[in-house]
Enzyme design. Structure first.
Site, mmCIF file in Angstrom:
data_model
loop_
_atom_site.group_PDB
_atom_site.id
_atom_site.type_symbol
_atom_site.label_atom_id
_atom_site.label_comp_id
_atom_site.label_asym_id
_atom_site.label_seq_id
_atom_site.Cartn_x
_atom_site.Cartn_y
_atom_site.Cartn_z
ATOM 1 N N CYS A 109 0.817 -1.216 0.000
ATOM 2 C CA CYS A 109 0.000 0.000 0.000
ATOM 3 C C CYS A 109 0.854 1.271 0.000
ATOM 4 C CB CYS A 109 -0.861 -0.033 1.256
ATOM 5 S SG CYS A 109 -1.866 1.414 1.426
ATOM 6 N N ARG A 112 -12.268 0.345 -5.866
ATOM 7 C CA ARG A 112 -11.880 0.278 -4.462
ATOM 8 C C ARG A 112 -11.442 1.642 -3.923
ATOM 9 N NH1 ARG A 112 -7.621 -1.021 -0.883
ATOM 10 N NH2 ARG A 112 -8.390 -2.497 0.657
HETATM 11 P P1 IMP Z 1 -1.016 -7.073 3.792
HETATM 12 O O1 IMP Z 1 -1.545 -8.249 4.562
HETATM 13 O O2 IMP Z 1 -0.086 -6.226 4.594
HETATM 14 O O3 IMP Z 1 -0.419 -7.499 2.474
HETATM 15 O O4 IMP Z 1 -2.262 -6.121 3.478
HETATM 16 C C1 IMP Z 1 -3.350 -6.554 2.726
HETATM 17 C C2 IMP Z 1 -4.385 -5.466 2.698
HETATM 18 O O5 IMP Z 1 -3.884 -4.314 2.018
HETATM 19 C C3 IMP Z 1 -5.650 -5.801 1.935
HETATM 20 O O6 IMP Z 1 -6.548 -6.595 2.663
HETATM 21 C C4 IMP Z 1 -6.219 -4.425 1.628
HETATM 22 O O7 IMP Z 1 -6.932 -3.885 2.715
HETATM 23 C C5 IMP Z 1 -4.975 -3.598 1.425
HETATM 24 N N1 IMP Z 1 -4.646 -3.398 0.007
HETATM 25 C C6 IMP Z 1 -4.707 -4.266 -1.018
HETATM 26 N N2 IMP Z 1 -4.242 -3.720 -2.162
HETATM 27 C C7 IMP Z 1 -3.886 -2.464 -1.851
HETATM 28 C C8 IMP Z 1 -3.347 -1.377 -2.614
HETATM 29 O O8 IMP Z 1 -3.042 -1.480 -3.800
HETATM 30 N N3 IMP Z 1 -3.158 -0.215 -1.923
HETATM 31 C C9 IMP Z 1 -3.470 -0.087 -0.609
HETATM 32 N N4 IMP Z 1 -3.937 -1.068 0.139
HETATM 33 C C10 IMP Z 1 -4.155 -2.255 -0.471
#
Ligand code: IMP
Length: 499
Positions: free
Chosen positions: A317, A416
């Site tokens: 993100c 989104r």
């Molecule tokens: P991770 O477990 O740290 O990889 O976070 C996953 C979460 O990041 C997802 O469930 C979303 O809420 C968020 N997310 C997914 N794609 C994106 C993006 O492109 N930008 C910002 N947040 C994202």
């Protein structure tokens, strides 16, 4: 004047758990990780609970039907990604719902009119030595026979011999009837010394094949998350744009739980979406993401069944960099959990909350639960496994899997991030990346679960509710973070600091 939060917002890595008394009965085998996922009234049971507090992210690179089956088998839930066509997503939900462990839809099929040459070519292509022979050559056609390596001799038989001449015909086959359980199928396999049992419906159409070799893999899964029909519980992500078309298709496909997938859920669009879902179906729906009390209460009043917490903490993100919005994940959890508890005190309605994004170490999961989360959602964690939908590649000497954000150019999931106005967005909120390949979901999840249970025992808690109640959590100083890793030693090559 703007409102100022006088405390800095904090992340999980800034906290540690302080052990409580561990009583003798407090050992990992007695820990129960069952947790509610949808709201319920005090004294009543939630309509859906998870057997482990894990959900996989609504992302193209994470949650398809294969992930949904693998995670539900371990007791968690996947939310199948919505940044695809309505039909594509509904088909994934349908496949996951109709999946029966150990029951395989036949992938190598021919007609009786095919020849031995066709059998050999198919075997070469698929590697399958069992070929179902159906009247029209389709996987669900009328079963007329089976061909295995025992039915022909390559050295003697002519390659032009037709399948009907050497197949084992249906009249000589041992078969099971649709609806048979896996253990009944296995009994037939053992009693008749079979390698493969075809399962056919009342009209004689092929339904599934059950293979002897698969039985051990599938027989025990005490945590699997099943509905009343013994199908896996499956979730799906939706957006606030095409819900009128998408939700009915997902409901028809059998989805159990929906979640509105948005980077900022504190909006009237979410309320409208929840209204639509509630007035057109009984399906449960979560909403989010929010990071504060106001956002939580707004979505709860709008009727959401659970609330997802987290803005800007995801591994892929870049929302905070691009737009300057978000909040440290720990601070967001602490505030929303307090609002949830207060709401429960006042109304007797418990609304589960999900900590979404930014989980890096396994102990972050335990911290999130201790801070009040009922379950977590993870993207990066699951993207590393065999079961994620993306390619496994070799980069340098290491295997990696591809992993991209829903806000990246690659996913093009503009719904989104849309805040109304013009369709399409002008900038990215996520990156395209690799994550280290880590092997199978089951193996990795087992280790993570063991760590969580073990830490819960340190905290004197046998359930997540007890952990939320009893946990003692301390802030750590920057200096004590250094103390937490291996330090003041010379690390041997290949040894791993921390995890
Ligand atoms: P991770 O477990 O740290 O990889 O976070 C996953 C979460 O990041 C997802 O469930 C979303 O809420 C968020 N997310 C997914 N794609 C994106 C993006 O492109 N930008 C910002 N947040 C994202």
């Amino acid at each position: 004047m703007a409102h100022y939060y006088m405390e800095p917002s904090r992340t999980f890595s800034e906290f540690l758990l302080v052990p409580n008394l561990t009583t003798k009965d407090c050992n990992p085998s007695n820990v129960n990780l069952k947790t509610p996922i949808v709201k319920f009234k005090k004294g009543e049971k939630p309509a859906y609970s998870l057997n482990i507090p894990f959900s996989s992210a609504v992302m193209q690179a994470v949650s398809d039907d294969r992930m949904a089956v693998a995670l539900a088998r371990s007791g968690g839930i996947s939310f199948i990604y919505g940044s695809q066509s309505v039909e594509g997503q509904a088909e994934m939900v349908r496949r996951a719902k109709s999946y029966k462990a150990g029951f395989v839809v036949s992938r190598s099929n021919l007609t009786p009119e095919h020849t031995l040459k066709d059998v050999l070519e198919l075997k070469e292509r698929t590697g399958h030595s069992t070929v179902a022979i159906t009247s029209d050559g389709s996987p669900k056609g009328k079963l007329v026979g089976i061909v295995t390596g025992r039915d022909y001799r390559i050295s003697r038989d002519s390659q032009s011999k037709t399948v009907s001449e050497f197949m084992t015909p249906f009249s000589k086959l041992i078969y099971g009837k649709s609806g048979i359980t896996l253990s009944e199928a296995n009994d037939l396999i053992w009693d008749h010394k079979l390698n493969c049992l075809p399962v056919v419906d009342e009209q004689g159409n092929l339904d599934y094949l059950v293979f002897r070799k698969d039985y051990d893999e599938h027989k025990e899964n005490p945590s699997e998350l099943l509905d009343a029909n013994k199908s896996y519980i499956v979730g799906a992500g939706i957006n606030t744009k095409d819900y009128a078309e998408r939700v009915p298709a997902l409901v028809a496909a059998g989805v159990d739980v929906l979640v509105i997938d948005s980077s900022d859920g504190y909006s009237e669009w979410q309320k409208e979406t929840i209204d639509f879902v509630k007035s057109n179906s009984d399906v449960k729906i979560g909403a989010g993401n929010v990071v504060d009390r106001e956002g939580f209460l707004y979505l709860v009043e709008a009727g959401a069944d659970f609330i997802k917490v987290g803005i800007g903490g995801g591994s892929i993100c870049i929302t905070r960099e691009q737009k300057g919005i978000g909040r440290g994940q720990a601070s967001a959890m602490i505030e929303v959990a307090a609002a949830r508890d207060e709401y429960f005190q006042q109304t007797g309605i418990y609304v589960p909350i999900c900590s979404d994004g930014g989980i890096v170490h396994d102990y972050h999961i335990t911290l999130a639960l201790a801070m009040g989360a009922d379950f977590v959602m993870m993207g990066r964690y699951f993207a590393r496994f065999d079961e994620s939908p993306t390619r496994k590649l070799k980069v340098g000497n290491n295997f990696v899997k591809e992993f991209w954000g829903e806000g990246s150019n690659r996913a093009r999931n503009w719904e989104r991030y849309d805040t109304g106005g013009k369709a399409g967005l002008m900038f990215e909120e996520g990156v395209d990346s690799y994550v280290p390949y880590a092997g199978s979901l089951h193996e990795n999840l087992s280790k993570t679960i063991h760590k969580i249970k073990s830490t819960m025992c340190n905290c004197g808690s046998l359930t997540i509710a007890e952990l939320q109640q009893n946990a003692r959590i301390t802030l750590v100083s920057a200096t004590s973070i250094i103390e937490g890793g291996a330090h003041d030693v010379i690390l041997k090559e290949n040894s791993i600091a921390g995890e």
